[in-house]
Design an enzyme around this catalytic site. Structure first.
Site, PDB file in Angstrom:
ATOM      1  N   GLY A 291      -1.698  10.961   0.781  1.00  0.00           N
ATOM      2  CA  GLY A 291      -0.852  11.744   0.945  1.00  0.00           C
ATOM      3  C   GLY A 291      -0.429  12.724  -0.371  1.00  0.00           C
ATOM      4  N   SER A 292       1.004  12.900  -0.224  1.00  0.00           N
ATOM      5  CA  SER A 292       1.256  13.913  -1.528  1.00  0.00           C
ATOM      6  C   SER A 292       1.047  13.583  -3.015  1.00  0.00           C
ATOM      7  CB  SER A 292       2.662  14.341  -1.361  1.00  0.00           C
ATOM      8  OG  SER A 292       2.791  14.977   0.003  1.00  0.00           O
ATOM      9  N   THR A 293       0.874  12.168  -3.227  1.00  0.00           N
ATOM     10  CA  THR A 293       0.593  11.953  -4.720  1.00  0.00           C
ATOM     11  C   THR A 293      -0.488  12.524  -4.890  1.00  0.00           C
ATOM     12  OG1 THR A 293      -0.274   9.815  -3.765  1.00  0.00           O
ATOM     13  CG2 THR A 293       2.036   9.946  -4.596  1.00  0.00           C
ATOM     14  N   PHE A 294      -1.589  12.716  -4.154  1.00  0.00           N
ATOM     15  CA  PHE A 294      -2.830  13.294  -4.369  1.00  0.00           C
ATOM     16  C   PHE A 294      -2.813  14.865  -4.738  1.00  0.00           C
ATOM     17  CE2 PHE A 294      -7.334  14.544  -3.489  1.00  0.00           C
ATOM     18  CZ  PHE A 294      -7.901  13.602  -4.216  1.00  0.00           C
ATOM     19  N   LYS A 295      -1.609  15.503  -4.435  1.00  0.00           N
ATOM     20  CA  LYS A 295      -1.380  16.671  -4.674  1.00  0.00           C
ATOM     21  C   LYS A 295      -1.582  16.945  -6.290  1.00  0.00           C
ATOM     22  CE  LYS A 295       0.800  17.974  -0.572  1.00  0.00           C
ATOM     23  NZ  LYS A 295       2.264  18.142   0.114  1.00  0.00           N
TER      24      LYS A 295
END
Length: 637
Positions: A291-295
């Protein structure tokens, strides 16, 4: 003539006797000189009884030599069946002491073997049991030295340490990974007995001393692990998730400082747990969509390629992007409107990252994924590491590139994510993660092998890393990581709320919430990551569930690391739901009657009438309603 035949017959008989005697003498000579060693060895094997003396398995210690696992000397029971004159009586007495059945003990002590271990019932018996058996003076029953593996902190670090089996061999965790170093050769006592079980006193007892295994020193810091364990227990109690895990690393070396996986188990009694618990070290084993941690990783790729100026260039988030016929929506209805690209990261705008993915393109994004070591094992020195799953390059189209950009469709481990994030904030260097700091001599404690940090490659420029630290601090001060903000400590990070996919279908009501962070963000000394699978009792966002847990960890961790508070940091813009922070007054020198506040509660210590010290210090901003500790003493003359 007759006399001649008689003489001839006598000579023939004498010749036969001579030949027979020669054969006998030859056979005796052959046995004595040629087969002596062989036959003596066979005889010794028949006469000899071996009693094993258990070796001491090596210790597992943290980086400061705090014991995490060690052997405790114990006693076990061994029998010599040929010596036991009355098996029925012996079996009944042993069964009574060892809390076992008569039939089970009788079957073992009547086996046609030279020595028989009574295990598991006779292994690692108590002192009182050993005393009773000794007092019985049972012929053919012996007490021998043994050892039991002990984990003094029970569930603490259970998935890392692992456990040992009935013969003290490593079966999981580091006990398995380093079984060849922790284990050592057992010793033994050899005693000679005749066929009737009587000791042959003309032969001396032979003693072979047992060895000792190496001591393994870990990169784990018990003080940091204590903080993480405390907060993880609180998290499990409050939110009752299916599982949760945490990983703390030194971004400048790859050292794992703390690691936790819940639910956990007690290695001292691992048989009482389902194998699915102790076989799953979640930070290195669990594949999931981040999810958004990968951004934070994708944003670093784009900055490194200079695809935009994050504070000048803008993107219009209208709430969705259409890619390959699919509508990829923002988490915020209607979108975030016009944003700088730093605000795209700060607001975790999915459509904004679709745009970033388009600019990167499939080829560059895929190469960066490989450079950051996604899709392959990092070869950390722990068993059970997973590889993660990337799209097949040939099958990765426009839609797959877009979803990967905001952390969906790609499957990774937390170790891969944290290790990549370390490179993002440390200047761009990707290190080999490791949990073993040194191999020590068990007696002198000298380091025989010292593990040094190992650079894998430079993945982004130092300038890019500097920009990322600036952007990530804004996420904590102004974006989804607001609940991890601590006045005086510069923290950067990224929250994540990832949908769970089961059999290719996303669940509508279960999420993996996470928070990936570093501090102090201007010069990172530690990276902290926590993930929670399907928590209950709260709103399903990483910023609301996990960020406060990370904040609580940092409040104790940063002072422990000697990080000083600073006056300059990105100021937090407060919203109406945010807790109110107020400066603490200077109470030192005031009397009990002068101590008044409508903002804080007081916890007092000491019998004096004047405040001589306080915690926190004057000027520190503290959440309204929190405690201020005041220490009273006598006024100085």
């Amino acid at each position: 003539m007759i006399e001649f035949h008689i003489r001839k017959r006598i000579y023939f008989i004498l010749l036969i006797c001579f030949l027979v005697l020669s054969l006998i003498i030859g056979k005796l000579a052959y046995i004595q000189f040629i087969q002596y060693d062989f036959l003596l060895s066979k005889a010794n094997d028949l006469w000899k009884r071996e009693f094993t003396i258990s070796s001491m398995r090596g210790n597992l210690v943290d980086r400061n030599q705090e014991l995490l696992a060690f052997d405790i000397p114990s006693i076990s029971v061994i029998c010599v069946p040929l010596e036991i004159a009355d098996p029925e009586s012996t079996a009944r007495q042993l069964a009574d002491v060892l809390n076992s059945s008569y039939e089970r003990i009788f079957q073992k002590i009547t086996n046609r073997v030279s020595t028989q271990k009574l295990q598991p019932e006779g292994r690692l018996i108590s002192e009182s049991q050993a005393r009773r058996i000794k007092e019985m003076n049972l012929k053919g029953v012996y007490l021998v030295q043994d050892s039991i593996r002990y984990y003094p902190n029970q569930n603490y670090l259970s998935h890392v340490l692992g456990f040992t089996g009935i013969d003290n061999q490593g079966l999981a965790g580091l006990e398995l990974e380093y079984d060849h170093l922790l284990g050592a050769k057992s010793g033994k006592i050899e005693i000679m007995f005749d066929s009737k079980g009587k000791q042959l006193t003309q032969y001396h007892e032979t003693l072979v001393y047992p060895g000792s295994g190496m001591t393994i020193a870990l990169t784990i810091d018990k003080k940091i692990q204590d903080i993480v364990e405390r907060e993880m227990k609180n998290l499990m109690l409050r939110y009752q998730p299916k599982s949760a895990w945490a990983l703390v690393m030194d971004p400048n070396s790859g050292e794992i400082l703390a690691l936790s996986s819940k639910p956990d188990f007690d290695p001292n009694a691992y048989r009482q747990y389902d194998p699915s618990i102790y076989n799953q070290n979640l930070p290195i084993w669990k594949n999931y969509e981040p999810g958004s941690t990968f951004k934070s990783i994708v944003f670093a790729m784009a900055l490194n390629e200079k695809l935009f100026d994050m504070d000048k260039d803008t993107y219009m988030d209208k709430g969705y992007e259409i890619v390959g016929g699919a509508r990829l929506k923002s988490w915020k209805r209607g979108g975030h409107g016009l944003q700088t690209f730093r605000e795209v990261l700060q607001n975790s705008s999915n459509p904004g990252f679709v745009e970033i993915g388009k600019r990167l393109g499939k080829e560059k994004m895929y190469q960066y994924l490989l450079d950051f070591n996604f899709g392959s094992k990092l070869n950390v020195d722990l068993p059970g590491e997973a590889t993660g799953i990337l799209f097949d390059y040939e099958k990765m189209g426009e839609l797959e590139t877009a979803t990967t950009a905001f952390g969906q469709g790609i499957s990774i481990t937390s170790l891969q994510l944290v290790n990549a994030f370390c490179a993002v904030v440390n200047g761009g260097t990707l290190y080999q993660p490791y949990i073993t700091k040194a191999i020590l001599d068990p007696y002198t404690k000298d380091e025989l092998i010292t593990v040094k940090p190992q650079v894998i490659r430079q993945v982004i420029k130092e300038e890019t890393s500097f920009q990322m630290r600036y952007a990530l601090e804004h996420v904590v001060a102004l974006g989804g990581g607001r609940n991890a903000y601590i006045p005086g400590y510069r923290i950067g990070g990224k929250t994540g709320t990832a949908q769970k996919a089961v059999n290719g279908v996303y669940l509508s009501n279960e999420y993996i919430l996470s928070f990936l962070s570093a501090a102090p963000i201007d010069d990172p000394k530690v990276v902290v990551f926590i993930a929670v699978d399907a928590p209950r009792n709260d709103i399903q966002y990483g910023g609301t569930v996990v960020a406060p847990v990370v904040k609580a960890i940092y409040e104790d961790l940063l002072p422990l690391l000697g990080v000083q508070k600073v006056k300059e940091q990105v100021p937090r813009i407060y919203q109406w739901l945010d807790p109110v922070l107020l400066p603490v007054e200077d109470y030192v020198g005031k009397t009990r009657k002068e101590i008044k506040s409508q903002s804080f509660s007081f916890v007092t210590y000491g019998d004096g009438d004047v405040v001589v010290d306080q915690l926190p210090d004057a000027g520190t901003k503290l959440e309204k309603g929190k405690d201020v500790w005041l220490y009273f003493g006598k006024a100085s003359q």
